[in-house]
Design a protein around this motif. Sequence first.
Motif, PDB file in Angstrom:
ATOM      1  N   ALA A   2       6.979  16.769 -26.984  1.00  0.00           N
ATOM      2  CA  ALA A   2       7.667  16.473 -28.435  1.00  0.00           C
ATOM      3  C   ALA A   2       6.877  17.154 -29.526  1.00  0.00           C
ATOM      4  CB  ALA A   2       7.493  14.849 -28.690  1.00  0.00           C
ATOM      5  N   LEU A   3       5.501  17.296 -29.386  1.00  0.00           N
ATOM      6  CA  LEU A   3       4.822  18.006 -30.372  1.00  0.00           C
ATOM      7  C   LEU A   3       5.027  19.355 -30.444  1.00  0.00           C
ATOM      8  CD1 LEU A   3       2.365  17.555 -32.470  1.00  0.00           C
ATOM      9  CD2 LEU A   3       0.845  18.217 -30.803  1.00  0.00           C
ATOM     10  N   ALA A   4       5.177  19.925 -29.174  1.00  0.00           N
ATOM     11  CA  ALA A   4       5.388  21.481 -29.296  1.00  0.00           C
ATOM     12  C   ALA A   4       7.059  21.833 -29.544  1.00  0.00           C
ATOM     13  CB  ALA A   4       5.183  21.924 -27.739  1.00  0.00           C
ATOM     14  N   GLY A   5       7.720  20.734 -29.319  1.00  0.00           N
ATOM     15  CA  GLY A   5       9.152  21.083 -29.660  1.00  0.00           C
ATOM     16  C   GLY A   5       9.712  21.003 -30.809  1.00  0.00           C
ATOM     17  N   CYS A   6       9.065  20.621 -31.851  1.00  0.00           N
ATOM     18  CA  CYS A   6       9.356  20.045 -33.151  1.00  0.00           C
ATOM     19  C   CYS A   6      10.315  21.249 -33.965  1.00  0.00           C
ATOM     20  CB  CYS A   6       8.339  19.889 -34.345  1.00  0.00           C
ATOM     21  SG  CYS A   6       7.375  18.522 -33.958  1.00  0.00           S
ATOM     22  N   LYS A   7      11.297  21.048 -34.541  1.00  0.00           N
ATOM     23  CA  LYS A   7      12.298  21.794 -35.219  1.00  0.00           C
ATOM     24  C   LYS A   7      11.512  22.712 -36.330  1.00  0.00           C
ATOM     25  CE  LYS A   7      16.716  22.133 -37.625  1.00  0.00           C
ATOM     26  NZ  LYS A   7      17.795  21.368 -38.066  1.00  0.00           N
ATOM     27  N   THR A   8      11.815  23.969 -35.932  1.00  0.00           N
ATOM     28  CA  THR A   8      11.194  25.054 -36.958  1.00  0.00           C
ATOM     29  C   THR A   8      11.993  24.917 -38.327  1.00  0.00           C
ATOM     30  OG1 THR A   8      10.662  26.584 -35.207  1.00  0.00           O
ATOM     31  CG2 THR A   8      11.096  27.430 -37.396  1.00  0.00           C
ATOM     32  N   ILE A   9      11.250  24.894 -39.234  1.00  0.00           N
ATOM     33  CA  ILE A   9      11.694  24.824 -40.873  1.00  0.00           C
ATOM     34  C   ILE A   9      12.166  26.143 -41.244  1.00  0.00           C
ATOM     35  CG2 ILE A   9      11.597  24.029 -43.129  1.00  0.00           C
ATOM     36  CD1 ILE A   9      11.572  21.596 -40.988  1.00  0.00           C
ATOM     37  N   GLU A  10      13.334  26.308 -41.871  1.00  0.00           N
ATOM     38  CA  GLU A  10      13.666  27.841 -42.523  1.00  0.00           C
ATOM     39  C   GLU A  10      12.764  28.136 -43.660  1.00  0.00           C
ATOM     40  OE1 GLU A  10      17.632  29.877 -44.317  1.00  0.00           O
ATOM     41  OE2 GLU A  10      17.732  27.758 -43.828  1.00  0.00           O
ATOM     42  N   ASN A  11      12.277  29.244 -43.613  1.00  0.00           N
ATOM     43  CA  ASN A  11      11.708  29.977 -44.713  1.00  0.00           C
ATOM     44  C   ASN A  11      12.669  30.584 -45.602  1.00  0.00           C
ATOM     45  OD1 ASN A  11      10.099  31.083 -46.467  1.00  0.00           O
ATOM     46  ND2 ASN A  11       9.067  32.748 -44.996  1.00  0.00           N
ATOM     47  N   SER A  12      12.826  30.045 -46.948  1.00  0.00           N
ATOM     48  CA  SER A  12      13.868  30.224 -48.054  1.00  0.00           C
ATOM     49  C   SER A  12      13.377  31.473 -48.783  1.00  0.00           C
ATOM     50  CB  SER A  12      14.095  28.970 -48.788  1.00  0.00           C
ATOM     51  OG  SER A  12      12.842  28.443 -49.388  1.00  0.00           O
ATOM     52  N   LEU A  13      12.051  31.899 -48.660  1.00  0.00           N
ATOM     53  CA  LEU A  13      11.646  32.872 -49.548  1.00  0.00           C
ATOM     54  C   LEU A  13      12.055  34.210 -49.087  1.00  0.00           C
ATOM     55  CD1 LEU A  13       7.875  31.655 -50.233  1.00  0.00           C
ATOM     56  CD2 LEU A  13       9.958  31.165 -51.556  1.00  0.00           C
TER      57      LEU A  13
END
Length: 205
Positions: free
Chosen positions: A18-29
């Motif tokens: 669960a820790l390793a599979g957290c969703k990647t957040i998009e970098n908006s910059l």
Amino acid sequence: MSRMMGLARLAVLAGALALAGCKTIENSLSQNDVAGMKLTDISVSFAPDATIQWDDGIRAYATSKSIPDDQIATATNTPEGKAYVRNLLAQRIKAGVDKTMAGHLNGSRPVRLNIVVHSFTISPAIQRIVIGGGHGMLADANLVDARTGASIVAYPKMSVVLVVGQGVLGTAVQAAIDHASEQSTADKIASRYGDSYRDWLLRKS
């Protein structure tokens, strides 16, 4: 007993996944946005309900207070003991992230990276022998304008995990690897977090 051990191992494994599979957040910059920034400071703090499992930090506090071994568990489970461990760990995390970020943000706009730790875990050898466990860190990373404090881009609950040996043989092999390494496990976790954040911010695959 064997059933309980099996369930414990599954619980540990599920938590690690669960820790390793957290969703990647998009970098908006954009790349130009990032190129114009200059990292001037990194701050590390802890969420109110943060969990820390770090035996080296506990032993460091016990040593500083000359606490005998049979009193460590009780003496370190105090506000003073917890604050000591958090302050020591914050320094290690800041140093590790600062080292990985050095030389990558050289623009003119001053920015600060605020890291808020939710969990930091280094599973002791006995735990990895009996039920399994791992090492990792879960923390918010918020890049802010150094002048105004306004948020620029945030990555909530970014996680990193170190794969380590399990069971009797795996733990023994891991101990030999750790002994030969110039970095402590805590420093490796901090560096891994810094690497992950740097690659995300700079859009490196």
